[in-house]
Design a protein around this motif. Structure first.
Motif, PDB file in Angstrom:
ATOM      1  N   CYS B 173      12.264   1.481   7.182  1.00 39.42           N
ATOM      2  CA  CYS B 173      10.843   1.633   6.876  1.00 39.42           C
ATOM      3  C   CYS B 173      10.597   1.540   5.368  1.00 39.42           C
ATOM      4  O   CYS B 173       9.678   0.854   4.914  1.00 39.42           O
ATOM      5  N   LEU B 174      11.427   2.204   4.578  1.00 40.76           N
ATOM      6  CA  LEU B 174      11.227   2.180   3.127  1.00 40.76           C
ATOM      7  C   LEU B 174      11.480   0.785   2.572  1.00 40.76           C
ATOM      8  O   LEU B 174      10.824   0.350   1.628  1.00 40.76           O
ATOM      9  N   LEU B 175      12.414   0.080   3.187  1.00 41.20           N
ATOM     10  CA  LEU B 175      12.664  -1.298   2.777  1.00 41.20           C
ATOM     11  C   LEU B 175      11.398  -2.119   2.969  1.00 41.20           C
ATOM     12  O   LEU B 175      10.980  -2.876   2.077  1.00 41.20           O
ATOM     13  N   VAL B 176      10.754  -1.939   4.137  1.00 39.16           N
ATOM     14  CA  VAL B 176       9.498  -2.646   4.400  1.00 39.16           C
ATOM     15  C   VAL B 176       8.450  -2.266   3.336  1.00 39.16           C
ATOM     16  O   VAL B 176       7.713  -3.114   2.841  1.00 39.16           O
ATOM     17  N   PHE B 177       8.420  -0.989   2.958  1.00 37.14           N
ATOM     18  CA  PHE B 177       7.450  -0.527   1.959  1.00 37.14           C
ATOM     19  C   PHE B 177       7.695  -1.134   0.566  1.00 37.14           C
ATOM     20  O   PHE B 177       6.753  -1.492  -0.118  1.00 37.14           O
TER      21      PHE B 177
END
Lengths: 109, 230
Positions: B173-177
């Protein structure tokens, strides 16, 4: 290992794990970073997360495991999808954890 | 008032991290117990070191009858990546007094780094936010370690309830962010590939996590080159 050794070990590990985190902040806080370096540093977060995500999925137990038997690989598909669609950490975690629990208990791999 | 709000946001942002730390800290507590550490020592180690990988290494070396020196050297290697993380965070910390920023960096981990850098993309870093995020995460780590050391023998399998996927899901998720532009996505992809490649060719880099450092340095450099060109 004796109690004294364990306490000594803890203090030693504490020093080497905290100094790399605190020293740069202590020493560089007042320094104006050159433009090019700032740009380079701005790529550190995507690079680190790319690496961490890849390792946590493709090497969940500390060694590389790329095969259909790796449940993490399957669980990451809906997780990625929900992360992109909802942009919500909460829903991403929820879907990831539930998918993993279902796979672990019912996939029978 | 704004301060309180920032503190609360920090605490809230830490909750997914705490969820991810539960099984990891718990497992550390259980293993520490098995290798002969007391509940107090396990808790003290989580309080003073706050290094998941490093603490697991310590247990492994103790189990194998290794020396303190080995544990400390391995931990130095494992934690070197934080030099890079901390440095990349510094430009965002202009509104945090340097002394406090240094002190709060005690709580810099892979997870708090990822969450904080995602927030700093469009919010100012504040002392209150850092406090909420880092201290809540640290409390989560300490209490799950203590829990593991205390009840270790009762719960053995967190795989069953899917909790082991909490951290991978968070990284995803943080990668996507953090991927905002094409070059970010390219850098993340290059870094992921290099990380696995180094880990495959030199398995020892997996254990001390130096593959992440090497991959990050190369990928970020390529990122600058790519960004200058296109």
């Amino acid at each position: 290992m004796s109690d004294t050794s364990i306490i000594l070990m803890i203090f030693g590990v504490s020093a080497v794990s905290l100094l790399p985190r605190m020293l740069p902040v202590a020493l560089l806080s007042r320094w104006e970073f050159p433009q090019l370096l700032q740009k380079w540093l701005s790529f550190v977060a995507p690079a680190v997360l790319g690496g961490l995500a890849a390792l946590s999925i493709l090497a969940p137990k500390g060694y590389i495991h790329i095969s259909p038997g790796n449940l993490y690989l399957w669980a990451c598909i809906p997780t990625f999808f929900v992360a992109i669609k909802t942009r919500s950490l909460f829903y991403t975690l929820l879907v990831g954890i539930v998918t993993m629990a279902l796979l672990y208990n019912f996939a029978g791999i | 008032m704004i301060k309180n709000e920032e503190l609360l946001i920090g605490i809230k942002d830490a909750l997914p991290i705490v969820l991810g730390y539960l099984p990891l800290g718990f497992a550390f507590g259980v293993l520490a117990n098995q290798v002969g550490m007391t509940v107090f020592q396990a808790g003290l180690m989580s309080l003073m070191c706050f290094t998941g990988a490093g603490q697991y290494i310590a247990i492994g070396v103790m189990q194998a009858g290794g020396a303190i020196f080995t544990i400390i050297t391995a931990n130095l290697l494992v934690n070197l990546r934080y030099l890079l993380f901390a440095t990349s965070m510094v430009p965002h910390l202009k509104n945090v007094p340097p002394g406090l920023a240094t002190l709060l960096s005690y709580g810099l981990t892979d997870e708090t780094y990822a969450v904080a850098m995602t927030r700093y993309q469009n919010h100012e870093a504040t002392t209150a936010y850092m406090t909420g995020l880092n201290i809540t995460s640290h409390i989560g780590w300490i209490s799950s370690s203590l829990g593991g050391a205390l009840l270790g023998t009762f719960i053995s399998n967190t795989d069953k309830i899917g909790l082991n996927f909490a951290l991978p899901a968070m990284y995803i998720c943080l990668l996507v962010f953090v991927v905002g532009k094409r070059s970010d996505a390219l850098v993340a992809g290059i870094s992921a590939t290099l990380c696995l490649l180094f880990g495959f060719i030199f398995p020892s880099t997996m254990a001390n996590m130096s593959n992440i450092i090497i991959a990050t340095v190369i990928a970020a450099t390529l990122g600058v080159v790519i960004d200058e060109r296109y």
